[in-house]
Design a protein around this motif. Sequence first.
Motif, PDB file in Angstrom:
ATOM      1  N   PRO A  30      -1.382 -35.273   9.797  1.00  6.78           N
ATOM      2  CA  PRO A  30      -0.963 -34.584   8.576  1.00  6.78           C
ATOM      3  C   PRO A  30       0.390 -35.138   8.093  1.00  6.78           C
ATOM      4  N   PRO A  31       0.805 -34.773   6.893  1.00  9.10           N
ATOM      5  CA  PRO A  31       2.119 -35.211   6.395  1.00  9.10           C
ATOM      6  C   PRO A  31       3.242 -34.765   7.335  1.00  9.10           C
ATOM      7  N   THR A  32       4.366 -35.434   7.222  1.00  4.51           N
ATOM      8  CA  THR A  32       5.489 -35.185   8.127  1.00  4.51           C
ATOM      9  C   THR A  32       5.948 -33.736   8.106  1.00  4.51           C
ATOM     10  N   HIS A  33       6.034 -33.119   6.945  1.00  4.16           N
ATOM     11  CA  HIS A  33       6.507 -31.736   6.886  1.00  4.16           C
ATOM     12  C   HIS A  33       5.529 -30.787   7.578  1.00  4.16           C
ATOM     13  N   VAL A  34       4.247 -31.090   7.529  1.00  2.00           N
ATOM     14  CA  VAL A  34       3.258 -30.269   8.232  1.00  2.00           C
ATOM     15  C   VAL A  34       3.394 -30.483   9.741  1.00  2.00           C
ATOM     16  N   GLN A  35       3.605 -31.723  10.154  1.00  3.39           N
ATOM     17  CA  GLN A  35       3.809 -32.000  11.578  1.00  3.39           C
ATOM     18  C   GLN A  35       5.042 -31.259  12.097  1.00  3.39           C
ATOM     19  N   SER A  36       6.119 -31.263  11.319  1.00  3.76           N
ATOM     20  CA  SER A  36       7.336 -30.552  11.721  1.00  3.76           C
ATOM     21  C   SER A  36       7.088 -29.059  11.849  1.00  3.76           C
ATOM     22  N   LEU A  37       6.340 -28.511  10.923  1.00  5.33           N
ATOM     23  CA  LEU A  37       6.014 -27.088  10.970  1.00  5.33           C
ATOM     24  C   LEU A  37       5.189 -26.753  12.212  1.00  5.33           C
ATOM     25  N   VAL A  38       4.232 -27.609  12.544  1.00  5.73           N
ATOM     26  CA  VAL A  38       3.407 -27.390  13.734  1.00  5.73           C
ATOM     27  C   VAL A  38       4.253 -27.463  15.001  1.00  5.73           C
ATOM     28  N   VAL A  39       5.149 -28.440  15.083  1.00  8.80           N
ATOM     29  CA  VAL A  39       6.022 -28.570  16.258  1.00  8.80           C
ATOM     30  C   VAL A  39       6.939 -27.351  16.374  1.00  8.80           C
ATOM     31  N   ASP A  40       7.519 -26.923  15.253  1.00  7.73           N
ATOM     32  CA  ASP A  40       8.392 -25.743  15.273  1.00  7.73           C
ATOM     33  C   ASP A  40       7.629 -24.489  15.677  1.00  7.73           C
ATOM     34  N   ALA A  41       6.430 -24.323  15.133  1.00  8.00           N
ATOM     35  CA  ALA A  41       5.607 -23.158  15.495  1.00  8.00           C
ATOM     36  C   ALA A  41       5.238 -23.210  16.970  1.00  8.00           C
ATOM     37  N   GLY A  42       4.933 -24.395  17.476  1.00  9.96           N
ATOM     38  CA  GLY A  42       4.637 -24.538  18.902  1.00  9.96           C
ATOM     39  C   GLY A  42       5.822 -24.165  19.768  1.00  9.96           C
ATOM     40  N   ALA A  43       7.012 -24.585  19.360  1.00  8.61           N
ATOM     41  CA  ALA A  43       8.221 -24.244  20.121  1.00  8.61           C
ATOM     42  C   ALA A  43       8.450 -22.737  20.125  1.00  8.61           C
ATOM     43  N   VAL A  44       8.238 -22.103  18.972  1.00  5.55           N
ATOM     44  CA  VAL A  44       8.397 -20.641  18.890  1.00  5.55           C
ATOM     45  C   VAL A  44       7.373 -19.945  19.787  1.00  5.55           C
ATOM     46  N   LEU A  45       6.132 -20.435  19.802  1.00  6.30           N
ATOM     47  CA  LEU A  45       5.105 -19.847  20.667  1.00  6.30           C
ATOM     48  C   LEU A  45       5.454 -19.999  22.146  1.00  6.30           C
ATOM     49  N   VAL A  46       5.978 -21.152  22.531  1.00 10.19           N
ATOM     50  CA  VAL A  46       6.373 -21.363  23.933  1.00 10.19           C
ATOM     51  C   VAL A  46       7.504 -20.420  24.303  1.00 10.19           C
ATOM     52  N   VAL A  47       8.526 -20.343  23.460  1.00  6.28           N
ATOM     53  CA  VAL A  47       9.651 -19.436  23.728  1.00  6.28           C
ATOM     54  C   VAL A  47       9.162 -17.995  23.790  1.00  6.28           C
ATOM     55  N   GLY A  48       8.290 -17.614  22.858  1.00  8.80           N
ATOM     56  CA  GLY A  48       7.756 -16.254  22.853  1.00  8.80           C
ATOM     57  C   GLY A  48       6.933 -15.946  24.090  1.00  8.80           C
ATOM     58  N   GLY A  49       6.127 -16.898  24.527  1.00  8.62           N
ATOM     59  CA  GLY A  49       5.330 -16.691  25.741  1.00  8.62           C
ATOM     60  C   GLY A  49       6.181 -16.516  26.976  1.00  8.62           C
ATOM     61  N   VAL A  50       7.201 -17.356  27.102  1.00  4.09           N
ATOM     62  CA  VAL A  50       8.104 -17.234  28.254  1.00  4.09           C
ATOM     63  C   VAL A  50       8.889 -15.930  28.167  1.00  4.09           C
ATOM     64  N   ALA A  51       9.375 -15.598  26.981  1.00  5.23           N
ATOM     65  CA  ALA A  51      10.130 -14.351  26.814  1.00  5.23           C
ATOM     66  C   ALA A  51       9.277 -13.142  27.159  1.00  5.23           C
ATOM     67  N   SER A  52       8.037 -13.156  26.720  1.00  3.94           N
ATOM     68  CA  SER A  52       7.124 -12.058  27.036  1.00  3.94           C
ATOM     69  C   SER A  52       6.898 -11.952  28.540  1.00  3.94           C
ATOM     70  N   HIS A  53       6.697 -13.089  29.181  1.00  2.00           N
ATOM     71  CA  HIS A  53       6.479 -13.104  30.628  1.00  2.00           C
ATOM     72  C   HIS A  53       7.694 -12.545  31.379  1.00  2.00           C
ATOM     73  N   VAL A  54       8.874 -12.989  30.983  1.00  2.00           N
ATOM     74  CA  VAL A  54      10.097 -12.540  31.654  1.00  2.00           C
ATOM     75  C   VAL A  54      10.346 -11.057  31.362  1.00  2.00           C
ATOM     76  N   ALA A  55      10.116 -10.636  30.134  1.00  2.00           N
ATOM     77  CA  ALA A  55      10.352  -9.233  29.772  1.00  2.00           C
ATOM     78  C   ALA A  55       9.431  -8.290  30.535  1.00  2.00           C
ATOM     79  N   ARG A  56       8.237  -8.781  30.914  1.00  2.00           N
ATOM     80  CA  ARG A  56       7.293  -7.935  31.642  1.00  2.00           C
ATOM     81  C   ARG A  56       7.569  -7.878  33.133  1.00  2.00           C
TER      82      ARG A  56
END
Length: 137
Positions: A34-60
Motif C-alpha cells: 500500500p502507499p507509504t502513509h497507509v503502511q505507516s498507519l498499519v505499523v502505528d496501529a500494530g505498535a498500539v495493539l502490542v502495547v495494549g496487549g502487554v498492558a492488558s496482560h500486566v494489568a490483569r
Amino acid sequence: MRVRPRSRVVGVSTLAFVVVLGGLTALRAWNLEPPTHVQSLVVDAGAVLVVGGVASHVARGETVGTRIGEGFVLALGPCLGFAVNLFVPVSTMESPLWVAYPLVAGAMLALALGGVGAGIGYVVRVVRARKTSNSAS
C-alpha cells in the motif's frame, strides 16, 4: 486474578509472529504494497495493539519478580515478525551477519513496546488496587 500459564503467553506470541510475518510476506510476494502513509498507519496501529496487549496482560496480574519477562515475550512475537520481514530482504546482500539484524531489531522493538505496555499496565493495576482498597474502607 487468574494468572495464565507461561505456555499460553509463548503460544500467543508465536501466533502473532506467524500472522505478522505471514501477512507482510504475502503482501510483498503479491506486490500489494500500500502507499507509504497507509503502511505507516498499519505499523502505528500494530505498535498500539502490542502495547495494549502487554498492558492488558500486566494489568490483569503479571506478578513482578516471578513472571516479569512475559510482557517482553508477548511483544517479541509481532516485533520479531515485523523485523524479519523488513530486514531479511535487504540485509542478506550486505553482510554474513544478516541474521543478527532482524533478531536485534526485533528484540529492541519488543523491549521498547513491552516496556511501555508493562508500565501502562502496572499503573492501571496500581490504580485499580487503590480504588478497591479505598472502597473497602
